[in-house]
Design a protein around this motif. Structure first.
Motif, PDB file in Angstrom:
ATOM      1  N   PHE A 459     -23.068  18.736  16.916  1.00 18.24           N
ATOM      2  CA  PHE A 459     -22.142  18.103  17.866  1.00 18.24           C
ATOM      3  C   PHE A 459     -20.825  18.885  17.925  1.00 18.24           C
ATOM      4  N   HIS A 460     -20.360  19.327  16.780  1.00 18.24           N
ATOM      5  CA  HIS A 460     -19.107  20.096  16.729  1.00 18.24           C
ATOM      6  C   HIS A 460     -19.195  21.323  17.635  1.00 18.24           C
ATOM      7  N   GLU A 461     -20.217  22.125  17.405  1.00 18.45           N
ATOM      8  CA  GLU A 461     -20.344  23.367  18.185  1.00 18.45           C
ATOM      9  C   GLU A 461     -20.590  23.051  19.658  1.00 18.45           C
ATOM     10  N   PHE A 462     -21.308  21.959  19.907  1.00 18.77           N
ATOM     11  CA  PHE A 462     -21.553  21.591  21.299  1.00 18.77           C
ATOM     12  C   PHE A 462     -20.249  21.155  21.978  1.00 18.77           C
ATOM     13  N   GLY A 463     -19.328  20.625  21.185  1.00 17.76           N
ATOM     14  CA  GLY A 463     -18.000  20.280  21.720  1.00 17.76           C
ATOM     15  C   GLY A 463     -17.280  21.523  22.218  1.00 17.76           C
ATOM     16  N   HIS A 464     -17.381  22.603  21.476  1.00 18.70           N
ATOM     17  CA  HIS A 464     -16.801  23.883  21.935  1.00 18.70           C
ATOM     18  C   HIS A 464     -17.489  24.341  23.219  1.00 18.70           C
ATOM     19  N   LEU A 465     -18.811  24.218  23.193  1.00 21.02           N
ATOM     20  CA  LEU A 465     -19.589  24.693  24.331  1.00 21.02           C
ATOM     21  C   LEU A 465     -19.203  23.950  25.618  1.00 21.02           C
ATOM     22  N   VAL A 489      -8.020  24.609  19.637  1.00 28.52           N
ATOM     23  CA  VAL A 489      -9.433  24.744  20.023  1.00 28.52           C
ATOM     24  C   VAL A 489     -10.393  23.902  19.180  1.00 28.52           C
ATOM     25  N   GLU A 490      -9.987  23.510  17.973  1.00 29.40           N
ATOM     26  CA  GLU A 490     -10.901  22.711  17.150  1.00 29.40           C
ATOM     27  C   GLU A 490     -10.760  21.215  17.420  1.00 29.40           C
ATOM     28  N   THR A 491      -9.986  20.849  18.442  1.00 30.92           N
ATOM     29  CA  THR A 491      -9.862  19.432  18.781  1.00 30.92           C
ATOM     30  C   THR A 491     -11.103  18.903  19.504  1.00 30.92           C
ATOM     31  N   PRO A 492     -11.529  19.524  20.612  1.00 26.17           N
ATOM     32  CA  PRO A 492     -12.712  18.995  21.299  1.00 26.17           C
ATOM     33  C   PRO A 492     -13.955  18.995  20.413  1.00 26.17           C
ATOM     34  N   SER A 493     -14.089  19.983  19.560  1.00 23.20           N
ATOM     35  CA  SER A 493     -15.271  20.072  18.707  1.00 23.20           C
ATOM     36  C   SER A 493     -15.254  18.967  17.660  1.00 23.20           C
ATOM     37  N   GLN A 494     -14.108  18.760  17.032  1.00 21.35           N
ATOM     38  CA  GLN A 494     -14.056  17.734  15.980  1.00 21.35           C
ATOM     39  C   GLN A 494     -14.107  16.332  16.575  1.00 21.35           C
ATOM     40  N   THR A 600      -5.575  25.539  11.494  1.00 22.91           N
ATOM     41  CA  THR A 600      -6.009  25.087  12.812  1.00 22.91           C
ATOM     42  C   THR A 600      -6.962  23.890  12.772  1.00 22.91           C
ATOM     43  N   TYR A 601      -7.916  23.907  11.824  1.00 19.81           N
ATOM     44  CA  TYR A 601      -8.893  22.825  11.764  1.00 19.81           C
ATOM     45  C   TYR A 601      -8.215  21.482  11.509  1.00 19.81           C
ATOM     46  N   MET A 602      -7.301  21.463  10.540  1.00 23.04           N
ATOM     47  CA  MET A 602      -6.666  20.186  10.210  1.00 23.04           C
ATOM     48  C   MET A 602      -5.667  19.790  11.293  1.00 23.04           C
TER      49      MET A 602
HETATM   50 ZN   LIG Z   1     -15.250  24.843  15.537  1.00 24.77          ZN
END
Ligand SMILES: [Zn+2]
Length: 665
Positions: A459-465, A489-494, A600-602
């Motif tokens: 789901f995470h990677e699909f959020g990026h996609l 950029v890690e907002t939609p994925s997370q 960035t992730y946090m």
């Molecule tokens: Zn990511």
């Protein structure tokens, strides 16, 4: 070139998303030679547009200058993305090598462009007073990026900057190749060592003719060992190999990467690389990044200590004299705590997550949420026979295309990531994108049972996609797709991970691979409760990575010893001792890709948790709020500052409370 110019401007006002170049990127490419020819062609078109741009006579306008500039970027985008993808995944070595070559070439072109004073002056002298808001924002952002790249430095300095950037590309490629190629193994001769591992895992790992069972350090082999293997010796052996991938080769590669980036930062007028790389991010400075890390670390300290106490107490049930938990025991005892204290057994959920069902679920859930249709297309050329191509349709029209390369293969990138292939431009070209993962499955006769963590990663990677596909419809490529600030950029994925914790959502696809029964709501409830355990430890671990990433780049490289940093930061942020002989940093790919900004992730998670408060958590499949989210944030791509996008959705600035409530829940 004048055709492209005309086509570009004409189609900008054309809202038909399926007009323009929708050809799959590998069409007509069946060899390294074909690939090289195609990339050379893109580069010569970029060169033509550049010559034209520099030689424009008379008054500079959006039409006669920015259009050409965007056209250059369109060509470079294709080369950069396709080379980066194929060097990471193509089964043919000659194509991987050719791809590496074009990564170097396109990066050199891009670097030269970013230092091209004539282009900068041309863009700066355009009259944009009558332009629309998006165009104005694009021009301002571009001019700022030119300045951050060093366009205003003298000729000699610019030459040095260029040379350093080119060296850094080579160094980065060495770093990635060493990680990709070092697939270590752990061997097992006594089958008792596999005790505790799921039956399908044991079935998949047969003895060879010499009676040896071989496990690799790739995720599908390694993660179950850390989580379930009763044998401490097996877990420790796996831990040692897992944390030595690309060692010792990458120690020197990393040192030189850090030194060269520092040199580059100095030439650009910054104290260090961390300062340079944070200047155009949401966070704004390396000082803010450092403060953010400490703020998060402090907020999670008490929780992390409680988690650790629980782990140790569980270990002491097995070994009463135990005084500490070793890092190769953390996953195993966490699992046991979840069993004993939360009545949850992760092995009970795996049968509900066969890869094929999960894939179908990801597609179904997101198409429902966002009102699009996904159709498999078996006629589109792919780089390996195991790769699948899907197309996204909206209102019956083709709006995007993506490729799923989801299982381990020799010489393939061994983590999980979304790769751009071709950024979209409204009316001109549809976006193409890929997911490169290493999940179970793809083997005949094997159900491909995934861990819940794998489902989350999917789901995470699909959020990026989805971000790349939905945002691929801006009028300019420079603000299209994922061109937002990098620490957003890690907002939609997370955010998309949240759907993997919702029983109603899971029940639409998580069905037992033998009985077809949907995952029981009670089991999901137990899993959610069990998830509460270990959050403090995980957050502190993330801050260890973030501090490591920042510390490699925020000081004089002479003072950086990555082994020492690894040891010290581990002991400062996590309760685990450093294990002699391990070097996790040599395969910490983010030290190249994200360099100093792993925080960035946090940072993105804080935003994602805040955005999530606006969703109806009793009715997660409701497309209403999802539509607003798509419109205000995803589709907007890089057409506004990320903070503005977030405000457009929330109706206010980001708050810390959503994240805090999640942590302390
Ligand atoms: Zn990511």
């Amino acid at each position: 070139m004048i055709m492209a110019f005309l086509v570009g401007t004409m189609l900008m006002v054309n809202s038909d998303v399926s007009a323009g170049d929708n050809t799959p990127f590998l069409t007509g490419i069946t060899s390294a030679g074909d690939f090289s020819k195609r990339q050379d062609d893109h580069l010569s078109r970029a060169k033509e547009a550049l010559d034209k741009l520099v030689n424009v006579k008379g008054k500079r306008t959006v039409e006669n200058t920015l259009t050409l500039y965007d056209d250059i970027l369109t060509q470079l985008d294709a080369v950069a993305n396709q080379a980066s993808l194929l060097e990471s995944v193509h089964p043919d070595e000659a194509t991987r090598t050719a791809a590496e070559h074009f990564s170097q070439k396109v990066s050199a072109f891009g670097s030269e462009l970013s230092l091209n004073r004539a282009v900068y002056d041309a863009l700066a002298s355009m009259d944009i007073s009558a332009a629309d808001a998006k165009t104005k924002f694009y021009v301002e952002k571009t001019l700022r990026d030119f300045r951050l790249s060093g366009v205003d430095k003298d000729e000699a300095t610019r030459e040095k900057i260029k040379a350093l950037r080119e060296e850094l590309v080579l160094i980065g490629q060495d770093f990635a190749r060493n990680i990709r190629d070092d697939v270590r193994t752990v061997t097992v001769t006594d089958a008792k060592e596999l005790e505790g591992l799921p039956q399908d895992y044991i079935d998949r790992h047969k003895r060879d003719s010499a009676g040896v069972i071989t496990l690799t350090i790739n995720y599908p082999d390694a993660v179950p060992v850390f989580t379930y293997a009763k044998s401490e010796s097996l877990r420790k052996r796996m831990y040692m190999e897992f944390n030595n991938r690309a060692y010792p080769k990458n120690i020197a590669v990393l040192d030189s990467m850090i030194a060269k980036r520092n040199e580059l930062a100095k030439l650009l007028g910054f104290d260090n690389w961390a300062a340079a790389v944070t200047a155009d991010k949401m966070i704004g400075s390396e000082k803010n990044a450092s403060e953010f890390i400490e703020k998060i670390a402090a907020a999670s300290k008490a929780k992390s200590e409680m988690d650790y106490k629980q782990l140790l107490a569980r270990k002491q049930k097995d070994i009463p004299s135990a005084a500490e938990v070793n890092p190769w025991e953390a996953g195993y005892y966490s699992e046991l705590v979840r069993k004993s204290d939360y009545d949850f057994d992760a092995q009970k959920v795996r049968p509900y997550f066969p890869y094929d069902e999960v894939k179908a679920g990801v597609l179904e859930v997101t198409s429902r949420l966002f009102g699009v249709e996904f159709k498999k297309n078996t006629t589109v050329p792919v780089w390996d026979k195991s790769v699948e191509c899907y197309e996204m349709f909206e209102g019956g029209k083709l709006a995007g295309r993506f490729y799923l390369d989801m299982h381990p293969r020799e010489n393939k990138y061994n983590h999980a990531a979304q790769f751009g292939i071709r950024n979209g431009i409204a009316g001109k070209q549809i976006p193409e994108s890929a997911l490169i993962c290493n999940f179970p499955g793809g083997i005949a006769g094997d159900p491909g049972l995934m861990e819940h963590g794998d489902v989350e990663t999917f789901f995470h990677e699909f959020g990026h996609l989805l971000h790349s596909l939905f945002a691929g419809r801006q009028p300019w490529i420079g603000i299209s797709g994922i061109t937002t600030e990098w620490d957003f950029v890690e907002t939609p994925s997370q955010l998309l991970e949240e759907w993997t914790w919702d029983a109603k959502t899971l029940q639409t696809f998580a069905k037992h691979y033998q009985t077809g029964e949907p995952i029981p709501a009670g089991l999901v409830q137990q899993m959610r409760r069990a998830k509460e355990f270990g959050k403090g430890l995980q957050v502190r671990q993330q801050m260890m990575y973030a501090k490591m990433s920042l510390s490699c780049y925020d000081r004089d490289p002479k003072l950086v010893n990555t082994d020492e940093l690894n040891r010290n930061l581990r002991e400062r942020y996590t309760p685990y001792k450093y294990v002699e002989g391990t070097h996790f940093q040599t395969s910490f790919g983010h030290l190249d890709g994200y360099s100093a900004i792993y925080y960035t992730y946090m940072w993105s998670l804080v935003i994602a948790k805040d955005l999530f408060t606006k969703f109806d958590q009793k009715n997660m499949l409701d497309p209403g709020i999802a539509t607003k989210y798509r419109k205000t944030i995803l589709s907007a791509g890089g057409s506004k500052p990320a903070a503005v996008l977030v405000k457009d959705f929330l109706g206010r600035d980001v708050q810390f409370e959503g994240w805090k409530n999640w942590l302390e829940n």
